[in-house]
Structure formats: structure tokens, C-alpha cells
Design a protein around this motif. Sequence first.
Motif, PDB file in Angstrom:
ATOM      1  N   GLN A   1     -22.346  34.338 -11.281  1.00  0.00           N
ATOM      2  CA  GLN A   1     -22.365  35.702 -11.810  1.00  0.00           C
ATOM      3  C   GLN A   1     -21.678  36.661 -10.845  1.00  0.00           C
ATOM      4  O   GLN A   1     -20.884  37.517 -11.248  1.00  0.00           O
ATOM      5  CB  GLN A   1     -23.817  36.133 -12.051  1.00  0.00           C
ATOM      6  N   SER A   2     -21.972  36.497  -9.548  1.00  0.00           N
ATOM      7  CA  SER A   2     -21.348  37.353  -8.528  1.00  0.00           C
ATOM      8  C   SER A   2     -19.832  37.141  -8.496  1.00  0.00           C
ATOM      9  O   SER A   2     -19.034  38.081  -8.387  1.00  0.00           O
ATOM     10  CB  SER A   2     -21.953  37.064  -7.157  1.00  0.00           C
ATOM     11  N   GLU A   3     -19.468  35.853  -8.610  1.00  0.00           N
ATOM     12  CA  GLU A   3     -18.017  35.555  -8.576  1.00  0.00           C
ATOM     13  C   GLU A   3     -17.321  36.138  -9.795  1.00  0.00           C
ATOM     14  O   GLU A   3     -16.197  36.650  -9.691  1.00  0.00           O
ATOM     15  CB  GLU A   3     -17.794  34.050  -8.506  1.00  0.00           C
ATOM     16  N   LEU A   4     -17.976  36.068 -10.948  1.00  0.00           N
ATOM     17  CA  LEU A   4     -17.389  36.633 -12.162  1.00  0.00           C
ATOM     18  C   LEU A   4     -17.187  38.143 -12.029  1.00  0.00           C
ATOM     19  O   LEU A   4     -16.193  38.703 -12.516  1.00  0.00           O
ATOM     20  CB  LEU A   4     -18.268  36.320 -13.372  1.00  0.00           C
ATOM     21  N   GLU A   5     -18.102  38.809 -11.389  1.00  0.00           N
ATOM     22  CA  GLU A   5     -17.959  40.250 -11.159  1.00  0.00           C
ATOM     23  C   GLU A   5     -16.762  40.537 -10.258  1.00  0.00           C
ATOM     24  O   GLU A   5     -15.993  41.479 -10.481  1.00  0.00           O
ATOM     25  CB  GLU A   5     -19.242  40.802 -10.554  1.00  0.00           C
ATOM     26  N   VAL A   6     -16.629  39.703  -9.206  1.00  0.00           N
ATOM     27  CA  VAL A   6     -15.479  39.857  -8.302  1.00  0.00           C
ATOM     28  C   VAL A   6     -14.183  39.585  -9.043  1.00  0.00           C
ATOM     29  O   VAL A   6     -13.187  40.314  -8.909  1.00  0.00           O
ATOM     30  CB  VAL A   6     -15.625  38.912  -7.091  1.00  0.00           C
ATOM     31  N   LEU A   7     -14.209  38.505  -9.865  1.00  0.00           N
ATOM     32  CA  LEU A   7     -13.005  38.156 -10.629  1.00  0.00           C
ATOM     33  C   LEU A   7     -12.631  39.261 -11.616  1.00  0.00           C
ATOM     34  O   LEU A   7     -11.446  39.521 -11.864  1.00  0.00           O
ATOM     35  CB  LEU A   7     -13.214  36.829 -11.369  1.00  0.00           C
ATOM     36  N   ALA A   8     -13.624  39.906 -12.208  1.00  0.00           N
ATOM     37  CA  ALA A   8     -13.361  40.989 -13.163  1.00  0.00           C
ATOM     38  C   ALA A   8     -12.652  42.153 -12.467  1.00  0.00           C
ATOM     39  O   ALA A   8     -11.703  42.730 -12.999  1.00  0.00           O
ATOM     40  CB  ALA A   8     -14.664  41.447 -13.797  1.00  0.00           C
ATOM     41  N   ARG A   9     -13.130  42.485 -11.281  1.00  0.00           N
ATOM     42  CA  ARG A   9     -12.466  43.569 -10.522  1.00  0.00           C
ATOM     43  C   ARG A   9     -11.056  43.147 -10.108  1.00  0.00           C
ATOM     44  O   ARG A   9     -10.118  43.943 -10.165  1.00  0.00           O
ATOM     45  CB  ARG A   9     -13.310  43.939  -9.297  1.00  0.00           C
ATOM     46  N   ARG A  10     -10.955  41.882  -9.686  1.00  0.00           N
ATOM     47  CA  ARG A  10      -9.644  41.362  -9.273  1.00  0.00           C
ATOM     48  C   ARG A  10      -8.664  41.353 -10.441  1.00  0.00           C
ATOM     49  O   ARG A  10      -7.499  41.737 -10.308  1.00  0.00           O
ATOM     50  CB  ARG A  10      -9.820  39.944  -8.723  1.00  0.00           C
ATOM     51  N   LEU A  11      -9.182  40.950 -11.613  1.00  0.00           N
ATOM     52  CA  LEU A  11      -8.334  40.914 -12.809  1.00  0.00           C
ATOM     53  C   LEU A  11      -7.863  42.309 -13.183  1.00  0.00           C
ATOM     54  O   LEU A  11      -6.700  42.519 -13.545  1.00  0.00           O
ATOM     55  CB  LEU A  11      -9.099  40.286 -13.969  1.00  0.00           C
ATOM     56  N   SER A  12      -8.764  43.281 -13.113  1.00  0.00           N
ATOM     57  CA  SER A  12      -8.398  44.655 -13.458  1.00  0.00           C
ATOM     58  C   SER A  12      -7.285  45.168 -12.539  1.00  0.00           C
ATOM     59  O   SER A  12      -6.316  45.789 -12.989  1.00  0.00           O
ATOM     60  CB  SER A  12      -9.628  45.558 -13.359  1.00  0.00           C
ATOM     61  N   ALA A  13      -7.428  44.871 -11.245  1.00  0.00           N
ATOM     62  CA  ALA A  13      -6.419  45.319 -10.286  1.00  0.00           C
ATOM     63  C   ALA A  13      -5.075  44.629 -10.538  1.00  0.00           C
ATOM     64  O   ALA A  13      -4.011  45.260 -10.499  1.00  0.00           O
ATOM     65  CB  ALA A  13      -6.898  45.041  -8.852  1.00  0.00           C
ATOM     66  N   LEU A  14      -5.151  43.311 -10.818  1.00  0.00           N
ATOM     67  CA  LEU A  14      -3.914  42.563 -11.075  1.00  0.00           C
ATOM     68  C   LEU A  14      -3.250  43.006 -12.369  1.00  0.00           C
ATOM     69  O   LEU A  14      -2.008  43.044 -12.459  1.00  0.00           O
ATOM     70  CB  LEU A  14      -4.211  41.059 -11.126  1.00  0.00           C
ATOM     71  N   GLU A  15      -4.036  43.355 -13.383  1.00  0.00           N
ATOM     72  CA  GLU A  15      -3.451  43.844 -14.640  1.00  0.00           C
ATOM     73  C   GLU A  15      -2.754  45.183 -14.423  1.00  0.00           C
ATOM     74  O   GLU A  15      -1.724  45.455 -15.054  1.00  0.00           O
ATOM     75  CB  GLU A  15      -4.541  43.965 -15.695  1.00  0.00           C
ATOM     76  N   ASP A  16      -3.297  46.000 -13.532  1.00  0.00           N
ATOM     77  CA  ASP A  16      -2.622  47.261 -13.187  1.00  0.00           C
ATOM     78  C   ASP A  16      -1.283  46.975 -12.514  1.00  0.00           C
ATOM     79  O   ASP A  16      -0.270  47.632 -12.802  1.00  0.00           O
ATOM     80  CB  ASP A  16      -3.508  48.096 -12.267  1.00  0.00           C
ATOM     81  N   VAL A  17      -1.305  46.010 -11.596  1.00  0.00           N
ATOM     82  CA  VAL A  17      -0.062  45.620 -10.911  1.00  0.00           C
ATOM     83  C   VAL A  17       0.942  45.078 -11.916  1.00  0.00           C
ATOM     84  O   VAL A  17       2.142  45.411 -11.877  1.00  0.00           O
ATOM     85  CB  VAL A  17      -0.354  44.565  -9.821  1.00  0.00           C
ATOM     86  N   GLU A  18       0.450  44.255 -12.843  1.00  0.00           N
ATOM     87  CA  GLU A  18       1.325  43.672 -13.872  1.00  0.00           C
ATOM     88  C   GLU A  18       1.939  44.768 -14.740  1.00  0.00           C
ATOM     89  O   GLU A  18       3.148  44.751 -15.038  1.00  0.00           O
ATOM     90  CB  GLU A  18       0.520  42.707 -14.733  1.00  0.00           C
ATOM     91  N   LEU A  19       1.114  45.711 -15.165  1.00  0.00           N
ATOM     92  CA  LEU A  19       1.597  46.796 -16.022  1.00  0.00           C
ATOM     93  C   LEU A  19       2.653  47.629 -15.293  1.00  0.00           C
ATOM     94  O   LEU A  19       3.704  47.969 -15.871  1.00  0.00           O
ATOM     95  CB  LEU A  19       0.420  47.679 -16.435  1.00  0.00           C
ATOM     96  N   GLU A  20       2.398  47.946 -14.026  1.00  0.00           N
ATOM     97  CA  GLU A  20       3.358  48.739 -13.249  1.00  0.00           C
ATOM     98  C   GLU A  20       4.665  47.974 -13.077  1.00  0.00           C
ATOM     99  O   GLU A  20       5.751  48.549 -13.202  1.00  0.00           O
ATOM    100  CB  GLU A  20       2.770  49.086 -11.883  1.00  0.00           C
ATOM    101  N   ALA A  21       4.559  46.672 -12.806  1.00  0.00           N
ATOM    102  CA  ALA A  21       5.767  45.847 -12.632  1.00  0.00           C
ATOM    103  C   ALA A  21       6.565  45.793 -13.926  1.00  0.00           C
ATOM    104  O   ALA A  21       7.803  45.870 -13.917  1.00  0.00           O
ATOM    105  CB  ALA A  21       5.381  44.443 -12.187  1.00  0.00           C
ATOM    106  N   MET A  22       5.869  45.695 -15.060  1.00  0.00           N
ATOM    107  CA  MET A  22       6.552  45.650 -16.356  1.00  0.00           C
ATOM    108  C   MET A  22       7.267  46.962 -16.650  1.00  0.00           C
ATOM    109  O   MET A  22       8.398  46.978 -17.157  1.00  0.00           O
ATOM    110  CB  MET A  22       5.551  45.324 -17.456  1.00  0.00           C
ATOM    111  N   GLU A  23       6.613  48.077 -16.315  1.00  0.00           N
ATOM    112  CA  GLU A  23       7.227  49.392 -16.537  1.00  0.00           C
ATOM    113  C   GLU A  23       8.465  49.557 -15.664  1.00  0.00           C
ATOM    114  O   GLU A  23       9.513  50.055 -16.117  1.00  0.00           O
ATOM    115  CB  GLU A  23       6.213  50.500 -16.245  1.00  0.00           C
ATOM    116  N   GLN A  24       8.343  49.151 -14.390  1.00  0.00           N
ATOM    117  CA  GLN A  24       9.483  49.254 -13.482  1.00  0.00           C
ATOM    118  C   GLN A  24      10.641  48.369 -13.947  1.00  0.00           C
ATOM    119  O   GLN A  24      11.812  48.774 -13.903  1.00  0.00           O
ATOM    120  CB  GLN A  24       9.061  48.878 -12.065  1.00  0.00           C
ATOM    121  N   ALA A  25      10.298  47.159 -14.403  1.00  0.00           N
ATOM    122  CA  ALA A  25      11.329  46.242 -14.889  1.00  0.00           C
ATOM    123  C   ALA A  25      12.014  46.801 -16.129  1.00  0.00           C
ATOM    124  O   ALA A  25      13.243  46.716 -16.278  1.00  0.00           O
ATOM    125  CB  ALA A  25      10.720  44.875 -15.188  1.00  0.00           C
TER     126      ALA A  25
END
Length: 243
Positions: A101-125
Motif C-alpha cells: 500500500q505504501s509503495e502504491l502511494e509512492v508510485l502514484a506520486r511518481r506517476l503523477s510527476a512523470l506524467e507532468d514531465v511527459e506532457l511537458e516533453a510532448m508540448e515542447q516536441a
Amino acid sequence: MATAPAADQKRLLDVQDADLRAQQLRHKRATLPQNAQLDELNARLADLHEERIARTAEAGDLRRAVTKAEDDVQAVRTRQERDQKRLDSGSGSPKDLQALQSELEVLARRLSALEDVELEAMEQAENAETVLASAVEQAVALEAQIAEVNAERDAAVKEIDDELVKVHDERGTAARDLDEGLLKLYDKLREQHGGVGAASLVGSTCQGCHMTLNAGDLAEITAAAPDRIVRCEECGRILVRNA
């Protein structure tokens, strides 16, 4: 004292007229407005070429960044799905399930941050691709414009060259059988005086330098034999009398 038949001296003005027209035509060909326009257009095209290279490299880097971001997001999602299945199955000790459960919470935060990075990279591209497409479009338009101006310049050059051929033929006719010494002196003076080696004397004015001769020089020239080659005391050009 140099002499040449008076008729040859008068005919020398026809040679001079042809030479002047040829000189003007060559100057016109060298200074066609299309030449300057082509210089400007080619310089702009060279700048665009450099920009295309830079934008292509930038777009490539950003596409790779998007791919990496997508891979990172997918890796976290895969792990998240795996952990969620284990948690949902309820297998394992309470401690293990709590850790999941703790790891899933960490993964959720990590996923949110990575999706932000992905979105920014897509916009820049996407922005980079737009800029690159614009540079390519401008280059294509410039190349078409250059081709059009080249065609205009070539047509103008052909017209001038055709006229030069006519003038060259006229010059040949005017200079045919002309006194050799007179023609040699004329060519030498023409080279020294900006293309004008002979000029007519109108009244007391040399039409080569447009200076008025003094009375003494004018009297000496007027009294000279018709076949004597006389020259302007001001500019040194051959003076053709009674032209």
C-alpha cells in the motif's frame, strides 16, 4: 605629327558610340536588380538552412525525450498494476500488504510527476515540430521565389547579350579599314579615360570633358589640317572636328 583621314576621324565617333553602348549594356547586365535580389534571397535561404538543421536536431532531441518519458510512465504503470493485483489478492502478511500500500502511494506520486514531465516533453516536441515545419515551408517558398527571379534575370541577361551582339557587329562595321594608328590611339585613350577616347568638338566645347577650350587652343585646332589628329588640351581625348 599624327594624322589620319578626316573621314576616318569622323567615323571614329561611330566606333565610340558603339563602345559606349556596349559599356552601358555590360554595366546594366552587372547591375541588374535581380542580382541584388538573388543575393538577399540566397542569404535568407542560407539562414533558413541553418535554422532547419538546428530545429531538426532540437526536434529529434525532444522526440527522444518524449519516448523516454513515455517509457518511464509505462514502467511505473506496469509496476503499479502488478502491486495492485498483489494487494487485491490479499495474499501475504499484513506487513507485506501494508508495504505494498505504501509503495502504491509512492508510485502514484511518481506517476503523477512523470506524467507532468511527459506532457511537458510532448508540448515542447510539438512546438519544435511546428517551428521546423514553418522553417521548411519558408525555405520551399524562398526556393520557388529564387527560381522565379533567376528566370527573370536570365531573360534580362539574354536580352542584353542579344543587344551586345548587335552593337559588336555595328562596332566592327564602323571600325573596318579604319586608320590603324588612329584606332590604336583611340583604344589607348579610351582605356585611360573611362571608356571615352574620342569626342566631337561642338563650337568651342569638347563633348568628352565638356570643358570650353581657350581661344588660343581653339584657333590652333581650327587652323589645323583636316587630317591632323588633334586632342583636347583639357582631357587629352581625340577631338573630332566638323562632326
